[in-house]
Enzyme design. Structure first.
Site, short mmCIF file in Angstrom:
data_model
loop_
_atom_site.label_atom_id
_atom_site.label_comp_id
_atom_site.label_asym_id
_atom_site.label_seq_id
_atom_site.Cartn_x
_atom_site.Cartn_y
_atom_site.Cartn_z
N HIS A 146 0.98 -0.83 -0.15
CA HIS A 146 -0.18 -0.24 0.16
C HIS A 146 1.61 1.12 0.02
O HIS A 146 0.18 1.61 0.11
CB HIS A 146 -1.29 0.08 0.79
CG HIS A 146 -0.75 0.45 2.66
ND1 HIS A 146 0.15 -0.71 3.34
CD2 HIS A 146 0.23 1.33 3.22
CE1 HIS A 146 1.07 0.28 4.33
NE2 HIS A 146 0.61 1.49 4.40
C1 UD1 Z 1 -2.37 5.44 5.97
C2 UD1 Z 1 -0.84 5.84 6.88
C3 UD1 Z 1 0.68 4.64 7.20
C4 UD1 Z 1 -0.36 3.51 7.25
C5 UD1 Z 1 -1.68 3.30 6.62
C6 UD1 Z 1 -2.27 2.17 7.35
C7 UD1 Z 1 -0.35 8.45 6.79
C8 UD1 Z 1 0.81 9.25 5.42
N1 UD1 Z 1 -0.12 6.83 5.96
O1 UD1 Z 1 -1.80 5.40 4.78
O2 UD1 Z 1 1.73 5.49 7.52
O3 UD1 Z 1 0.87 2.38 7.40
O4 UD1 Z 1 -2.48 4.02 6.78
O5 UD1 Z 1 -3.51 1.50 6.05
O6 UD1 Z 1 -0.77 8.80 7.45
N2 UD1 Z 1 -9.01 4.71 1.41
C9 UD1 Z 1 -10.48 4.74 1.06
N3 UD1 Z 1 -10.69 3.92 2.26
C10 UD1 Z 1 -9.98 4.57 3.66
C11 UD1 Z 1 -8.84 4.90 3.54
C12 UD1 Z 1 -8.75 5.03 2.95
O7 UD1 Z 1 -10.95 3.91 0.33
O8 UD1 Z 1 -10.70 3.80 4.76
C13 UD1 Z 1 -8.20 4.95 0.00
C14 UD1 Z 1 -8.36 6.49 -0.62
O9 UD1 Z 1 -8.27 6.79 -1.99
C15 UD1 Z 1 -7.39 7.26 0.36
C16 UD1 Z 1 -6.00 6.29 0.09
O10 UD1 Z 1 -6.92 4.87 0.81
O11 UD1 Z 1 -6.87 8.11 -0.25
C17 UD1 Z 1 -5.08 6.45 0.52
O12 UD1 Z 1 -5.45 6.09 2.58
P1 UD1 Z 1 -4.32 6.84 3.45
O13 UD1 Z 1 -5.52 7.44 4.64
O14 UD1 Z 1 -4.21 8.53 2.92
O15 UD1 Z 1 -3.37 6.70 3.40
P2 UD1 Z 1 -2.69 5.52 3.24
O16 UD1 Z 1 -2.38 4.88 2.47
O17 UD1 Z 1 -3.74 4.42 4.28
#
Ligand code: UD1
Length: 360
Positions: A202
């Site tokens: 991820h």
């Molecule tokens: C975040 C953390 C990372 C951690 C990870 C665990 C930061 C900078 N990164 O990364 O350290 O290892 O969480 O999973 O805070 N999305 C969904 N549904 C959700 C959550 C996310 O669809 O419930 C999708 C969205 O398209 C979003 C993307 O995932 O833009 C990334 O989510 P985000 O929380 O921005 O960062 P992670 O990659 O999950």
């Protein structure tokens, strides 16, 4: 004493679980959820399965660019902290939710304790590295999981505020493993113990660039056993955007698992392939060989003890790493004894709670 825990992303819910249990009867414990993760499988199931009380506040911030997401949390948490007036704000790990909470509290002169302090990748391309460093330097109490983390904090002049408590993820893993041993659990897709690998991908450095993501998926597809790919929403949406099919060759595509399901799948697997911080360590604690698709790791002990191999620029090394056997057994416990949460809560109470009266 009133303590406000701020969480928002999946790994933070896991860390919160043992802390919430250790707080019971010792302090008034409030929970604020920023809403960084909001899918049922990324959030709700963790509260349910790990017995965490429902959050007292939910900001519902959702996804967004780093600045917009962190800024929305900062503004929302300021209101929550002002209203709740905690004696201490407890922040977890290294996500944008961590940084926003530390900053909001520090600006309101509310003491901050940072759980999982002192980890460093020294890779400044990672948003988490900035989140950790900034949070550590704005916090008043640094709860470090390992001796290596204590060393990093000392090197940055933060030794006097740091205490080695162990890793709360060890606490939660031991508890869940014990209940799985009692109750048992089936593996998905009819997989059999020792007959498959599990994989998670991820991190932006692996998912955002189409050529890199296609190469990783291509290597996973060629492995000699089924690969249970637990697809984070970020992986799904970027693969779709880049036109990369995930269900290829050996890959068996699956949504994210709940925490007990993940531990069950990991402990019966022939190996773990990941870019997650937590899963590298869980593989080590379960004594399953791990291959980490990153140029470095914060959890250096897993590599030093032979249970984790890093593969990054040359992805053709992936198969050889995954197919390698288990290393020399070890009884080393770099991640503590399963009582880190009790020590963390005791340290927070001793530091920010009512101080014993001084003898005149
Ligand atoms: C975040 C953390 C990372 C951690 C990870 C665990 C930061 C900078 N990164 O990364 O350290 O290892 O969480 O999973 O805070 N999305 C969904 N549904 C959700 C959550 C996310 O669809 O419930 C999708 C969205 O398209 C979003 C993307 O995932 O833009 C990334 O989510 P985000 O929380 O921005 O960062 P992670 O990659 O999950």
């Amino acid at each position: 004493m009133r303590i406000l825990s701020v969480v928002g992303a999946r790994p933070q819910f896991v860390k919160l679980a043992p802390i919430a249990h250790a707080m019971q009867g010792r302090a008034e414990h409030l929970i604020a959820h920023t809403g960084q993760h909001y899918d049922v499988l990324m959030s709700d199931v963790f509260f349910r399965d790990l017995g965490i009380p429902a959050p007292d506040f939910n900001l519902g911030v959702g996804s967004g660019k780093h600045g917009a997401q962190t800024g929305a949390m900062l503004a929302g948490l300021e209101e929550i902290i002002e209203g709740a007036a905690p004696d201490c704000v407890l922040v977890y790990g290294d996500t944008n939710s961590t940084l926003a909470a530390a900053l909001a509290a520090a600006k309101l002169h509310v003491p901050v304790a940072h759980l999982e302090a002192g980890l460093r990748s020294f890779n400044r391309r990672m948003p988490e590295e900035h989140n950790r460093v900034l949070t550590d330097h704005s916090a008043d109490l640094l709860l470090a999981p390992t001796q290596v983390a204590m060393g990093h904090l000392a090197n940055e002049g933060l030794g006097a505020r740091s205490i080695l408590v162990g890793d709360v993820m060890t606490d939660v893993l031991f508890t869940v493993r014990e209940s799985l041993t009692r109750t048992g659990a089936a593996l998905p897709h009819g997989l059999v113990p020792g007959g498959y690998y599990i994989a998670t991908i991820h991190r932006p450095d692996n998912t955002d660039e189409p050529v890199r993501l296609a190469a990783i998926i291509g290597e996973l597809a060629k492995l000699d056993k089924p690969v249970l790919l637990l697809a984070h929403p970020r992986l799904h949406s970027l693969a779709k955007q880049h036109g990369i099919a995930l269900q290829e060759g050996s890959i068996v595509l699956n949504p994210p698992l709940t925490y007990p399901q993940l531990i069950n799948a990991a402990r019966h697997s022939a190996g773990v392939i990941t870019d997650s911080g937590g899963l590298q360590k869980e593989a080590f604690l379960l004594r399953v060989p791990c291959t980490t698709i990153r140029p470095e790791t914060e959890w250096v002990e897993t590599v030093e003890l032979g249970w984790n191999v890093l593969v990054s620029s040359d992805l053709t090394q992936l198969a050889a790493s995954v197919h390698r056997g288990a290393p020399e057994p070890t009884d080393a416990t770099p991640y503590g004894d399963g009582h880190a949460a009790e020590r963390s809560v005791a340290a927070v109470l001793a530091t920010f709670g009512p101080q014993p009266a001084q003898n005149p």
